[in-house]
Design an enzyme around this catalytic site. Structure first.
Site, PDB file in Angstrom:
ATOM      1  CD  GLU A 274      -4.210  -5.769   8.112  1.00  0.00           C
ATOM      2  OE1 GLU A 274      -3.758  -5.293   9.101  1.00  0.00           O
ATOM      3  OE2 GLU A 274      -3.091  -5.589   7.490  1.00  0.00           O
TER       4      GLU A 274
ATOM      5  CG  ASP B 194      -1.944   5.717   0.542  1.00  0.00           C
ATOM      6  OD1 ASP B 194      -0.999   5.567   1.935  1.00  0.00           O
ATOM      7  OD2 ASP B 194      -2.690   4.661   0.905  1.00  0.00           O
TER       8      ASP B 194
ATOM      9  CG  ASN C  28      -1.843   1.481   1.333  1.00  0.00           C
ATOM     10  OD1 ASN C  28      -2.801   1.104   0.593  1.00  0.00           O
ATOM     11  ND2 ASN C  28      -1.697   2.113   2.247  1.00  0.00           N
TER      12      ASN C  28
ATOM     13  CG  ASP D  35       0.811  -4.216   6.059  1.00  0.00           C
ATOM     14  OD1 ASP D  35       0.481  -4.724   7.113  1.00  0.00           O
ATOM     15  OD2 ASP D  35       0.438  -3.218   6.172  1.00  0.00           O
TER      16      ASP D  35
ATOM     17  CG  HIS E 296      -6.686   0.818   3.671  1.00  0.00           C
ATOM     18  ND1 HIS E 296      -7.745   1.631   3.415  1.00  0.00           N
ATOM     19  CD2 HIS E 296      -6.157   0.061   4.813  1.00  0.00           C
ATOM     20  CE1 HIS E 296      -8.429   1.396   4.966  1.00  0.00           C
ATOM     21  NE2 HIS E 296      -7.106   0.487   5.484  1.00  0.00           N
TER      22      HIS E 296
END
Ligand code: CA
Length: 534
Positions: free
Chosen positions: A264, A192, A139, A223, A227
């Site tokens: 996740e 990001d 991410n 991870d 997002h």
């Protein structure tokens, strides 16, 4: 602007909560079935994972920081647990102690050792039949990553469009940089990456190939995958993120379908996990079920667990999800259970007899305590009763071990047949020996008592009866029953595989049974697994 943002956030929350509301309105049958998918034959379905924070596991050179060589010399211990795979939290160079802000995707953290040390760890693990997956943090990078430094310093940089920029701040996730504001969901230290830029995708695919092909890891814990790509003000679970992950799935499976990726998706219910499973990730952590295990162990009632199991059976009937009690982002389960070892034993039994692939967080098996801040849920592994080093290092530990190391440690629990450590070992050994516990179907049984949880786990040639007294009182008032088809008609003499005492005879007619009491008296916090021969 601020209020508008708050309104959007509120609307986002309401939208993302909708599925949960729908779920609670769904009629709950008293008996449900999970059916394993014949197609799902990945090695991870038979695995028990062990999550390790390298910095805190074992230090080989006395600098107080755990390292690859330290972990390698503890592989005999890891193997003694009966687990079959390791998840290592980030091992890349990073300015932080935890490593989730990566400086170089092609190197290892020099505090943990050299790449040769890591390869030796991999070889030694593989020699023992232990697979190894590593954290892959897609991410964001570190704000000190050379890509970001260049992007931030030079408006003409080829890396500028690798990140997400705005001329004006658009809220709390936007941080002032040299070229306007950049998006960093978790921190200004973690800008990001921009996955709308195909160059970023190509670069991270290259890093993925490097770890799979050149180094030889067996997969990844992904991870913060929910997002990856923002769409407008929507910052999680966007269609663009799902589309990206579909491409990534094709990519990482190419040439080797055994490569495993577990996502996740923080706080994921089974309903959300389903949307990422199959054509995107092999598995997603089921936070809803984790909460069910812990609430039932803590409160002594079965409803939280049964509700989570029903949702899992409805949304992911294949059992293709990852389970756990707590991980490195949450207060340790022993802390949540107020240091009650009996409740910890129940929680472990629920985790290791349920569908899904279980993940155990290092130290959980000896009842390590730990409450946030984050550093304190990631403390040095408690190997001995030495209050200063916990047997983790010959030097000064990077962070002081918990005071409980004097009583809760591997050395003392290893020798105690009734310890939490040996309880975990026995449950893992049972799971390894019984396919029904790993990939079998699940039928919840009626028990006539909210403190008593019971279920059947079945594979082709065996059925296991799981029975747990979740509460702190002796139970005599209960009877097991199955409302829907559970077993072939006949009379059975269940054999005790786990727990003490012999079960009485079970009679099944019309494929159902009722008023079955395998044992007259159920001592508090006790677990049984019975084998029912077909
Ligand atoms: Ca060290």
């Amino acid at each position: 602007m601020k209020y508008l943002f708050a309104l959007i956030l509120l609307l986002t929350l309401i939208t993302s909560c909708t599925p949960t509301v729908t779920q609670t309105l769904t009629p709950s049958p008293t008996t449900i079935t999970t059916s394993p998918s014949a197609a799902a034959a990945g090695w991870w379905r038979d695995a028990v994972f062990y999550e390790i924070f390298v910095r805190s596991f074992s230090d080989s050179d006395g600098d107080g920081i755990g390292d690859f060589n330290g972990l390698t010399r503890k592989l005999d211990y890891v193997q003694s647990l009966g687990v079959s795979a390791l998840w290592l939290m980030p091992i890349h160079p990073s300015p932080s102690y935890h490593g989730y802000d990566v400086l170089d995707y092609y190197a290892v953290n020099p505090q943990y050792g050299t790449m040769d040390d890591f390869k030796r760890l991999l070889d030694e693990a593989h020699r023992r039949g232990l697979r190894v997956i590593i954290d892959l943090v897609l991410n964001h990078t570190s704000s000190r990553h050379p890509w970001f430094l260049d992007a931030n310093n030079d408006p003409q940089s080829a890396y500028h469009s690798w990140y997400v920029w705005s001329d004006a701040s658009r809220g709390r996730y936007w941080h002032p940089g040299n070229q306007g504001y950049y998006f960093g969901l978790f921190c200004n230290c973690m800008p990001d990456l921009n996955y709308n830029n195909p160059d970023v995708t190509a670069q991270m695919q290259k890093a993925t190939r490097f770890w799979l092909d050149d180094i030889g890891v067996d997969g990844f814990r992904m991870d913060a995958v929910k997002h990856l790509i923002e769409e407008g003000d929507k910052i999680e679970n966007t269609p663009a993120t799902h589309t990206w992950l579909k491409g990534f799935h094709t990519f990482y499976k190419t040439g080797n379908p055994d490569v495993y990726a577990v996502g996740e998706v923080f706080d994921a219910t089974a309903f959300i996990a389903k949307t990422y499973t199959g054509d995107q990730l092999d598995q997603v952590f089921n936070f809803e079920l984790a909460s069910g295990f812990i609430h039932s162990a803590n409160g002594g009632g079965k409803s939280a667990l049964e509700s989570a199991l029903r949702f899992a059976a409805r949304d992911l009937p294949s059992g293709e999800y990852a389970t756990f009690l707590t991980n490195h982002d949450q207060d340790r389960v022993m802390d949540v259970l107020n240091n009650d070892v009996n409740k910890a034993r129940v929680a472990a039994a629920l985790l290791l007899t349920s569908p899904g692939t279980p993940f155990i967080y290092y130290g959980e098996e000896i009842g390590m305590l730990g409450k946030k801040p984050d550093e304190d849920i990631r403390l040095p592994m408690q190997w001995t009763d030495d209050p200063v080093t916990a047997g983790f290092t010959d030097g000064k530990p990077w962070r002081a071990p918990a005071a409980t190391t004097v009583s809760a440690n591997v050395a003392v629990q290893d020798k105690d047949a009734n310890s939490l450590l040996n309880h975990y070992r026995a449950l893992i050994a049972l799971r390894n020996a019984q396919p029904a516990l790993r990939t079998g179907s699940l039928v919840l049984l009626e028990t006539g008592n909210p403190a008593v949880y019971a279920s059947l786990r079945s594979e082709a040639n065996e059925t296991l009866l799981i029975l747990v007294n979740l509460g702190g009182k002796v139970v005599t008032d209960y009877q097991l029953g199955s409302a829907s088809a559970a077993l072939q008609d006949g009379t059975y003499a269940p054999e005790t595989l786990f727990g003490s005492g012999s079960a009485g005879t079970l009679t099944v007619a019309n494929n159902t049974f009722s008023n079955y009491k395998p044992l007259a008296k159920l001592p508090p916090y006790s677990t049984w697994v019975f084998y029912i021969k077909k």
